[in-house]
Every structure is written in structure tokens, then in C-alpha cells.
Design a protein around this motif. Structure first.
Motif, PDB file in Angstrom:
ATOM      1  N   LEU A 104     -59.492  71.389 120.419  1.00  0.00           N
ATOM      2  CA  LEU A 104     -59.474  72.401 121.423  1.00  0.00           C
ATOM      3  C   LEU A 104     -57.964  73.038 121.176  1.00  0.00           C
ATOM      4  O   LEU A 104     -56.935  72.369 120.888  1.00  0.00           O
ATOM      5  CB  LEU A 104     -59.298  71.753 122.818  1.00  0.00           C
TER       6      LEU A 104
ATOM      7  N   VAL B  88     -56.410  76.538 122.837  1.00  0.00           N
ATOM      8  CA  VAL B  88     -56.753  77.653 123.810  1.00  0.00           C
ATOM      9  C   VAL B  88     -55.136  77.566 124.523  1.00  0.00           C
ATOM     10  O   VAL B  88     -54.527  76.892 124.778  1.00  0.00           O
ATOM     11  CB  VAL B  88     -57.770  77.192 124.821  1.00  0.00           C
TER      12      VAL B  88
ATOM     13  N   GLY C  26     -65.587  73.253 124.787  1.00  0.00           N
ATOM     14  CA  GLY C  26     -64.284  72.715 125.443  1.00  0.00           C
ATOM     15  C   GLY C  26     -64.094  72.937 126.709  1.00  0.00           C
ATOM     16  O   GLY C  26     -62.735  72.985 127.233  1.00  0.00           O
TER      17      GLY C  26
ATOM     18  N   THR D  55     -63.047  69.921 128.757  1.00  0.00           N
ATOM     19  CA  THR D  55     -61.677  69.383 128.004  1.00  0.00           C
ATOM     20  C   THR D  55     -60.304  70.172 128.553  1.00  0.00           C
ATOM     21  O   THR D  55     -59.396  69.711 128.682  1.00  0.00           O
ATOM     22  CB  THR D  55     -61.783  69.343 126.549  1.00  0.00           C
ATOM     23  N   ALA D  56     -60.829  71.419 128.457  1.00  0.00           N
ATOM     24  CA  ALA D  56     -59.513  72.358 128.936  1.00  0.00           C
ATOM     25  C   ALA D  56     -59.323  72.003 130.436  1.00  0.00           C
ATOM     26  O   ALA D  56     -58.106  72.006 130.801  1.00  0.00           O
ATOM     27  CB  ALA D  56     -59.900  73.767 128.814  1.00  0.00           C
TER      28      ALA D  56
ATOM     29  N   LEU E 197     -65.100  80.774 125.584  1.00  0.00           N
ATOM     30  CA  LEU E 197     -64.732  79.694 124.629  1.00  0.00           C
ATOM     31  C   LEU E 197     -65.845  79.358 123.807  1.00  0.00           C
ATOM     32  O   LEU E 197     -67.005  79.394 124.371  1.00  0.00           O
ATOM     33  CB  LEU E 197     -64.275  78.369 125.147  1.00  0.00           C
TER      34      LEU E 197
ATOM     35  N   GLY F  85     -64.151  75.358 120.751  1.00  0.00           N
ATOM     36  CA  GLY F  85     -62.657  74.856 121.167  1.00  0.00           C
ATOM     37  C   GLY F  85     -61.547  76.252 121.065  1.00  0.00           C
ATOM     38  O   GLY F  85     -60.531  75.980 120.901  1.00  0.00           O
ATOM     39  N   ARG F  86     -62.204  77.427 120.752  1.00  0.00           N
ATOM     40  CA  ARG F  86     -61.327  78.618 120.609  1.00  0.00           C
ATOM     41  C   ARG F  86     -61.780  79.657 121.521  1.00  0.00           C
ATOM     42  O   ARG F  86     -62.857  79.884 121.903  1.00  0.00           O
ATOM     43  CB  ARG F  86     -61.396  79.239 119.262  1.00  0.00           C
TER      44      ARG F  86
END
Length: 343
Positions: free
Chosen positions: A16, A18, A37, A40-41, A202, A205-206
Motif C-alpha cells: 500500500l 497512498v 487496500g 489496510t489504509a 484505490l 494499493g495505489r
């Protein structure tokens, strides 16, 4: 003060990376497909996992703060109310955990329950509450500690359709009154469009796109975003009013453009015919019915052709054409319905 977060999490098969900014009073929605992600973020912001993230609000940084010391309120998808506690005790829990006297914590909790319209349920246990009521108790619990950042993890996902509309409206009202920073994680585009001031998309992961709901709807940048907002989406190269599509085929547009472009149009702009149409449309091509799906008051038809296309038609049209997968049809699209913008 603006919240700045540089979120970096590395796992065996996923990374990830970001950067997020959230202004005071702003609601930012984080959207993306499964595995993009989003969670996760959220967990990195909350301090619930090990990461190399940097989170800054004004002159203060949260990097080394454990989760329980971060000025954050969280509403989880399943609310995670304590089953053995009353609604009042649930809302007061965060304050009590931070050392607030019981009487003072209960007074604050009572005010929040009143604010979310649940004062009469102060003594109720979570199992006796409806889904919408449980969601409001969870929101009151998250806001009772006066957090700088409010994290909403799919806050409406557990509700049935009839409850969701009402609770979404109520949640929007509370978010408008909240002066802090809000991050909404959701897979539902309608929740994001209604509740958020800005969208961050997202994939893998971007961040692939960000902007206001209006900007994202008008100019999607990826296939996922186009699907999210319900548009036919292509990449091509324009030469005047002719666009040669990367996946094959060509479209004629009303206004001349040049160079690499994105091409979008709504499924409702597509017309279907059993035979090749004659008349004003400048784009016609043969296609085959690949799938039929009911969408509220319309029917969405997926068509294989050059290019492939989605069409939204009425149930009456479905009956008139007697559509079945594998049927050959002609697609018609007016040039004026097509929107282009640079890649």
C-alpha cells in the motif's frame, strides 16, 4: 488544520502506498475493488497494524502513538457494540477508558444518544436494537470522545435496503455537523456520492483517481471507476471526429478532437434494433447479446461486438425484441451522446 497521511504498508504479496489529505469538516470516501487496500489504509490510520506510515495533523504526529492514544473514533461495519453493556455504557466506554469519571462520561453519552435520536434507548442492550439503531449507537460512541479523525468502515453495509436510505440520510446530517476529519471506506458508490465531499479511488494499493463526485463521474480514468459510475468506457486515438478504439472498432463524435483520449457514454444512450437502422445515428455496428440483467426499472444488456457495449433498455423493449443470450442485434449510438477527454 489539514490532516496529512502518507500510508505505507508492505506485505508478502501486497504493498500500500497512498497519500491522503483531509480538511476540517471534509468527508473523504475511499473506494476500490476487493483487495485494493481500503481496509489496510483504515487500519494504518487507526494504528491497528505495523506500518511505515506518517500521519500529521498540524504540528502533531501520530506515527508512534498506539491505537488507544490516537484521537480517532471508529465505526466498524458490524458496529462491534459490547453485548453485555447498555447503549449508554457503550457510548460512554471510550471516555471511561480515557479516565473520565463515570458520572461525567454518562452525561456526555446521554447527550450523544439524544443527539442521534436514541435517548429513550439508553438502557437497551444491543441485541434489542434494530440495525439502524445499532449504527447510531456506534456513531455516538465514536463521536463522544471528540475525535480529530472519524473512520467509517462500511457503516451502512449491514443494513437492509429499506433501512439504508433513511440511515444514510441521518448519517449525512451528523457528518455535516462534525467539525473534524472523516474518512469513509465503502464499496457502495451511492454511499460515497451522497456522503462524501471528495472521492479517492484505490486499485492495487495505489490511488488511480481522486476528485469531487462530479469530477469522477464525468471523467473516469480506469475500467473499475467507469463500472462504478455506470458508464461505457474506452481508450482510443482521435483524429478529428473519428476515434479508433484500442480494443477495435471506431466511433464518430460530434466535436473534433485529436490524440489519445478516453471515451465514455451512458448505457441509456445505446439503442438496439433487430435489423440495421437507418436515419440520424452516426454510429451503428452489429453485436450479439452476451447477458441480460434486471436493474431497478430498466434492463441492462451486455453485448459482444466491436466494440463491446452495455445498453440500458426498458422491460417493454426486452419483451418486444424477445431478447435471449446469443441473439444478433444492431447497436445504434448518436455522436452527440459521446463524451471524450484526454488520457
Amino acid at each position: 488544520m489539514t490532516l496529512h497521511a502518507a500510508l505505507h504498508v508492505t506485505r508478502e504479496t501486497f504493498a500500500l502506498d497512498v497519500d491522503l489529505t483531509i480538511e476540517p469538516g471534509e468527508v473523504v470516501a475511499l473506494l476500490g475493488p476487493n483487495g485494493a487496500g481500503k481496509t489496510t489504509a483504515l487500519r494504518a490510520l487507526a494504528g491497528l497494524l505495523v506500518s511505515d506510515s506518517t500521519i500529521r495533523l498540524g504540528e502533531s504526529t501520530w506515527d508512534d502513538l498506539p491505537a488507544e492514544r490516537r484521537p480517532i473514533g471508529v465505526v466498524f461495519q458490524d458496529y462491534l457494540l459490547f453485548a453485555h453493556m447498555t447503549a449508554l455504557d457503550n457510548v460512554a466506554f471510550g471516555l471511561r477508558a480515557r479516565g473520565t469519571r463515570k458520572a461525567d462520561a454518562n452525561a456526555v453519552a446521554a447527550r450523544w444518544l439524544d443527539q442521534v435520536g436514541l435517548a429513550e434507548f439508553a438502557g437497551a442492550k444491543p441485541r434489542t436494537l434494530s440495525g439502524g439503531q445499532a449504527q447510531r449507537v456506534a456513531l455516538a460512541r465514536a463521536l463522544a470522545t471528540d475525535p480529530e479523525l472519524l473512520l467509517l468502515d462500511e457503516p451502512l453495509a449491514a443494513l437492509d435496503a429499506s433501512t439504508r436510505l433513511r440511515v444514510r440520510s441521518e448519517l449525512g446530517r451528523h457528518l455535516r455537523d462534525y467539525p473534524g476529519h472523516t474518512l469513509l471506506v465503502t464499496h457502495d458508490p451511492l454511499d460515497a456520492m451522497v456522503l462524501a465531499d471528495r472521492l479517492v479511488i484505490l486499485e492495487n494499493g495505489r490511488v488511480v483517481q481522486h476528485g469531487t463526485p462530479r469530477e469522477v463521474v464525468r471523467q473516469p480514468r480506469t475500467d473499475y471507476v467507469a463500472h462504478l459510475v455506470g458508464l461505457n468506457f474506452y481508450r482510443g486515438t482521435a483524429d478529428g471526429t473519428e476515434i479508433h478504439l484500442d480494443e477495435g472498432g471506431a466511433l464518430t463524435v460530434a466535436e473534433p478532437v485529436s490524440g489519445p483520449v478516453h471515451v465514455v457514454f451512458p448505457p441509456s444512450a445505446v439503442s438496439l434494433y433487430p435489423e440495421k437502422p437507418v436515419g440520424s445515428p452516426r454510429n451503428t455496428w452489429p453485436a450479439t447479446v452476451a447477458g441480460i440483467e434486471q436493474h431497478a426499472h430498466t434492463t441492462r444488456v451486455e453485448l459482444d461486438g466491436t466494440p463491446t457495449v452495455l445498453a440500458d433498455i426498458t422491460t417493454a423493449t426486452v419483451a418486444e425484441l424477445r431478447l435471449q443470450p446469443g441473439d444478433p442485434l444492431w447497436v445504434s449510438l448518436k455522436a452527440t451522446e459521446i463524451h471524450t477527454y484526454p488520457r
